[in-house]
Design a protein around this motif. Structure first.
Motif, PDB file in Angstrom:
ATOM      1  N   THR A  41      33.587  17.223 -30.397  1.00  0.00           N
ATOM      2  CA  THR A  41      32.732  17.364 -29.373  1.00  0.00           C
ATOM      3  C   THR A  41      32.915  17.837 -27.919  1.00  0.00           C
ATOM      4  O   THR A  41      32.523  18.484 -27.259  1.00  0.00           O
ATOM      5  CB  THR A  41      31.698  17.121 -29.551  1.00  0.00           C
ATOM      6  OG1 THR A  41      31.596  15.725 -29.216  1.00  0.00           O
ATOM      7  CG2 THR A  41      30.237  16.439 -31.020  1.00  0.00           C
ATOM      8  N   SER A  66      35.841  12.005 -29.559  1.00  0.00           N
ATOM      9  CA  SER A  66      34.941  12.744 -29.474  1.00  0.00           C
ATOM     10  C   SER A  66      34.520  13.149 -30.842  1.00  0.00           C
ATOM     11  O   SER A  66      33.609  13.469 -30.599  1.00  0.00           O
ATOM     12  CB  SER A  66      34.683  14.132 -27.981  1.00  0.00           C
ATOM     13  OG  SER A  66      35.265  14.429 -28.909  1.00  0.00           O
ATOM     14  N   ALA A  68      32.884  13.115 -34.568  1.00  0.00           N
ATOM     15  CA  ALA A  68      32.164  12.965 -34.959  1.00  0.00           C
ATOM     16  C   ALA A  68      32.394  13.340 -35.960  1.00  0.00           C
ATOM     17  O   ALA A  68      31.795  14.526 -36.552  1.00  0.00           O
ATOM     18  CB  ALA A  68      30.396  14.258 -34.241  1.00  0.00           C
ATOM     19  N   THR A  69      31.764  12.786 -36.742  1.00  0.00           N
ATOM     20  CA  THR A  69      31.371  12.842 -38.176  1.00  0.00           C
ATOM     21  C   THR A  69      29.968  13.273 -38.705  1.00  0.00           C
ATOM     22  O   THR A  69      29.546  13.445 -40.444  1.00  0.00           O
ATOM     23  CB  THR A  69      32.547  12.185 -39.068  1.00  0.00           C
ATOM     24  OG1 THR A  69      31.845  10.647 -39.398  1.00  0.00           O
ATOM     25  CG2 THR A  69      34.355  12.395 -38.947  1.00  0.00           C
ATOM     26  N   GLU A  72      28.412   6.962 -37.786  1.00  0.00           N
ATOM     27  CA  GLU A  72      28.551   6.396 -36.945  1.00  0.00           C
ATOM     28  C   GLU A  72      30.162   5.076 -37.069  1.00  0.00           C
ATOM     29  O   GLU A  72      30.399   4.632 -36.317  1.00  0.00           O
ATOM     30  CB  GLU A  72      27.852   5.347 -36.696  1.00  0.00           C
ATOM     31  CG  GLU A  72      28.283   4.770 -35.026  1.00  0.00           C
ATOM     32  CD  GLU A  72      27.552   3.650 -34.872  1.00  0.00           C
ATOM     33  OE1 GLU A  72      26.824   3.891 -33.270  1.00  0.00           O
ATOM     34  OE2 GLU A  72      25.931   4.134 -34.850  1.00  0.00           O
ATOM     35  N   ASP A  75      32.663   7.272 -37.320  1.00  0.00           N
ATOM     36  CA  ASP A  75      33.512   7.090 -36.509  1.00  0.00           C
ATOM     37  C   ASP A  75      34.414   6.435 -35.526  1.00  0.00           C
ATOM     38  O   ASP A  75      35.185   6.849 -35.445  1.00  0.00           O
ATOM     39  CB  ASP A  75      32.450   8.493 -35.591  1.00  0.00           C
ATOM     40  CG  ASP A  75      31.634   9.509 -36.032  1.00  0.00           C
ATOM     41  OD1 ASP A  75      32.004  10.170 -37.269  1.00  0.00           O
ATOM     42  OD2 ASP A  75      30.734   9.848 -35.320  1.00  0.00           O
TER      43      ASP A  75
END
Length: 181
Positions: A41, A66, A68-69, A72, A75
């Motif tokens: 991101t 950053s 983002a999958t 959480e 990540d």
């Protein structure tokens, strides 16, 4: 060598990536059954289009943290030293070393540096065109789609021989960049 293809509306100049209107994403097979996807991101970059398109250059820097999958836990796991090692290698960089024609598209040769390891990488790129972006103060904008496939172990990402995670990682880019005045 033949003369480079003429691109309708082509503009030579310096372009900064418009992050809110761009995407850098990846997919990798999980369990050999489905693809796990993620995106970054936070990233910046610059495209310099030369009078001869084949003399153009591209640079980009991605904030590895950053990731983002949509999960959480995943990540946070990807940020560890087993995968992206964000604490020691907070950025992923790409620097072009040359551009070649590939039919109506282009091959952008370069160096991808991830986890402190630099590997030659080629992006297959489609120049989507030039236009005005009313969502970005009507900036003159270039649009480019690109993709490449890397081997995650070339960069020391994830354990070797991992039956849960595929070796090949497909990276896709949808880039809009604004012309700098």
């Amino acid at each position: 060598m033949s003369a480079p293809t003429t691109v309708p509306g082509y503009i030579a100049g310096t372009w900064n990536i418009d992050t809110p209107h761009s995407e850098i994403a990846y997919s990798v097979k999980h369990l050999g059954l489905a693809k796990s996807r993620g995106r970054f991101t936070a990233f910046t970059g610059q495209i310099v289009t030369a009078e001869n398109i084949l003399d153009s250059t591209v640079t980009a820097e991605i904030d590895a943290g950053s990731i983002a999958t949509g999960n959480e836990y995943r990540d946070n796991h990807l940020k560890t030293d087993e995968f992206f090692d964000v604490a020691n290698h907070p950025t992923i960089t790409f620097r072009s070393t040359g551009i070649r024609e590939d039919g109506d598209d282009y091959l952008i040769d370069g160096e991808l540096t991830w986890r402190g390891t630099t590997v030659p990488t080629t992006l297959k790129a489609e120049l989507n065109g030039f236009g005005q972006n009313p969502a970005n103060d009507n900036a003159t904008t270039i649009g480019i789609s690109a993709e490449t496939t890397i081997k995650r172990r070339d960069f020391g990402i994830g354990p070797e021989g991992n039956s849960f995670l595929g070796e090949q990682v497909k990276i896709t880019l949808e880039i809009e960049a604004a012309l700098q005045q």
